[in-house]
Design a protein around this motif. Sequence first.
Motif, PDB file in Angstrom:
ATOM      1  N   ILE A  60       0.813  -1.224  -0.086  1.00  0.00           N
ATOM      2  CA  ILE A  60      -0.045   0.074   0.042  1.00  0.00           C
ATOM      3  C   ILE A  60       0.844   1.437  -0.026  1.00  0.00           C
ATOM      4  O   ILE A  60       0.720   2.436  -0.768  1.00  0.00           O
ATOM      5  CB  ILE A  60      -0.900   0.023   1.167  1.00  0.00           C
ATOM      6  CG1 ILE A  60      -1.962  -1.278   1.075  1.00  0.00           C
ATOM      7  CG2 ILE A  60      -1.851   1.386   1.333  1.00  0.00           C
ATOM      8  CD1 ILE A  60      -2.725  -1.314   2.178  1.00  0.00           C
ATOM      9  N   SER A 336      -5.552   3.923   1.007  1.00  0.00           N
ATOM     10  CA  SER A 336      -5.735   2.657   1.428  1.00  0.00           C
ATOM     11  C   SER A 336      -7.088   1.771   1.284  1.00  0.00           C
ATOM     12  O   SER A 336      -7.074   0.747   1.454  1.00  0.00           O
ATOM     13  CB  SER A 336      -5.177   2.447   2.756  1.00  0.00           C
ATOM     14  OG  SER A 336      -5.916   2.827   4.051  1.00  0.00           O
ATOM     15  N   TYR A 341      -7.371  -3.906  -1.398  1.00  0.00           N
ATOM     16  CA  TYR A 341      -6.388  -4.087  -0.300  1.00  0.00           C
ATOM     17  C   TYR A 341      -7.159  -4.724   0.908  1.00  0.00           C
ATOM     18  O   TYR A 341      -6.508  -5.737   1.708  1.00  0.00           O
ATOM     19  CB  TYR A 341      -5.865  -2.586   0.181  1.00  0.00           C
ATOM     20  CG  TYR A 341      -5.148  -1.880  -0.714  1.00  0.00           C
ATOM     21  CD1 TYR A 341      -3.834  -2.461  -1.218  1.00  0.00           C
ATOM     22  CD2 TYR A 341      -5.176  -0.735  -1.229  1.00  0.00           C
ATOM     23  CE1 TYR A 341      -3.465  -1.877  -2.128  1.00  0.00           C
ATOM     24  CE2 TYR A 341      -4.696   0.349  -2.021  1.00  0.00           C
ATOM     25  CZ  TYR A 341      -3.493  -0.486  -2.750  1.00  0.00           C
ATOM     26  OH  TYR A 341      -2.783   0.190  -3.633  1.00  0.00           O
ATOM     27  N   ASP A 344      -6.418  -8.096  -0.047  1.00  0.00           N
ATOM     28  CA  ASP A 344      -5.053  -8.656   0.297  1.00  0.00           C
ATOM     29  C   ASP A 344      -4.718  -9.077   1.564  1.00  0.00           C
ATOM     30  O   ASP A 344      -3.965 -10.046   1.958  1.00  0.00           O
ATOM     31  CB  ASP A 344      -3.913  -7.508  -0.301  1.00  0.00           C
ATOM     32  CG  ASP A 344      -4.103  -7.208  -1.681  1.00  0.00           C
ATOM     33  OD1 ASP A 344      -4.270  -8.199  -2.473  1.00  0.00           O
ATOM     34  OD2 ASP A 344      -3.711  -6.316  -2.293  1.00  0.00           O
TER      35      ASP A 344
END
Length: 434
Positions: A60, A336, A341, A344
């Motif tokens: 990130i 972010s 994400y 992830d």
Amino acid sequence: MVWKTRRLAGASVAAAAATALVAGCASGDGGATSGASGDTLTLWTHNAGNSAELDVVKKIIKDFNASQTTYKVKLQAFPQNDYNSSVVAAASARKLPCLLDVDGPNVANWAWGGYLSPIDVSGSEVPLDDQLASTVGRYQDKLYAFGFYDVALTHFARKSVLTEHGIRIPTLGKPWTKTEFDAALAKLKKSGKFDYPLEMGTGGSGEWWSYGYSPQLQSFGGDLINRDGYKTASGTLDGPASVEWATWFHSLVSKGYIAKKSGADPNKDFLAGKSAIQWDGSWNAAKNADKLGDDLAIIPPVDFGNGPKIGGASWQWAMSSSCSNKDGAQAWLKFSRQTKYFVDYAKATGTLPATEAAARQIDGYQPGGKFNDLVEFARRFPVVRPVTPAYPYISTEFEKAAKDILAGADPEEALGQAAKDIDNNLKTNNYYAG
């Protein structure tokens, strides 16, 4: 490393934060450093010993730094056991970074202590309303933090073992009642096939005790503190429902259902067949499924009379109050908040994604997936630990009382002493006003 220890230990160290704040409320405003040098912002994380999660943080940061030329985020990672004490020391010296992660139950304590500033992530790709409520950290109606994932408590068992002993396999819509659960443990104990029929992780320490056992207390109808104003634990933590829970909790030892202190790796013992039912968390679901396949039963928490309960909140991201470049810090926080994400994090850590959109992209967690019940537990059953700056102290006192109860202390006396100590802490700190 046992997942629960890694995932939850941050809050156990938080007692140090409470001590520091009791000694003198350490404000992060002003000071020698601001966590930002020009347009470079420092970010602290507890993940130095956790390469899988740290790699997501690094990704990130790399993507954010490459996406624009105004700001640059610089990473500093700490071992989890040292993290909270490092934050406390930095806050006292007014040397906090701009960005830092915080264990969810500690958000109120750190916000009250002046460590954190409210954040604004409006306009992000992922709206806050799309997240599990337990992954959003608020204090006094202000947003201070958000997380990408949570975890869920569950019972694990072998379907074949339950069927062999005539025990109903519970479902999301029909959990075990206390009567059913007690009867199941009695049958399993009588069979003589297990060292202990139930594995409860009683060898753990720190935040595991509040995270793992206070939801059962709450299902009995008790709680750690009166949440109406958070001004007293007396009458609640030592009330009739809480004493009923404590009496039952001790009976698990006296009847030989659980070990007073479990082994170093309770999940390993469960997989080895030493116990029939394990009270554990979603962090071991994939490992257990790999070992047991379709024989694995993922079972909702027991309804002890007031509905099934589990703990809520894990690690979250926040901005320090001393950051001199809050626009840059909030730019990173907003950046972010992309679904990719969230995906992830969940894939890397085996945790529960904080949004439905992310869950749909993770094998097993999507609707109908073999782990989707865990996501549903996190939606339906969570009780966020008390949102008060006193929480780290409350958690420490509850751990002490619960351990004493398992060791044979009178439940009413042990809980009564814990309630008195918590009330004294509240009074000493002017009920954490301000």
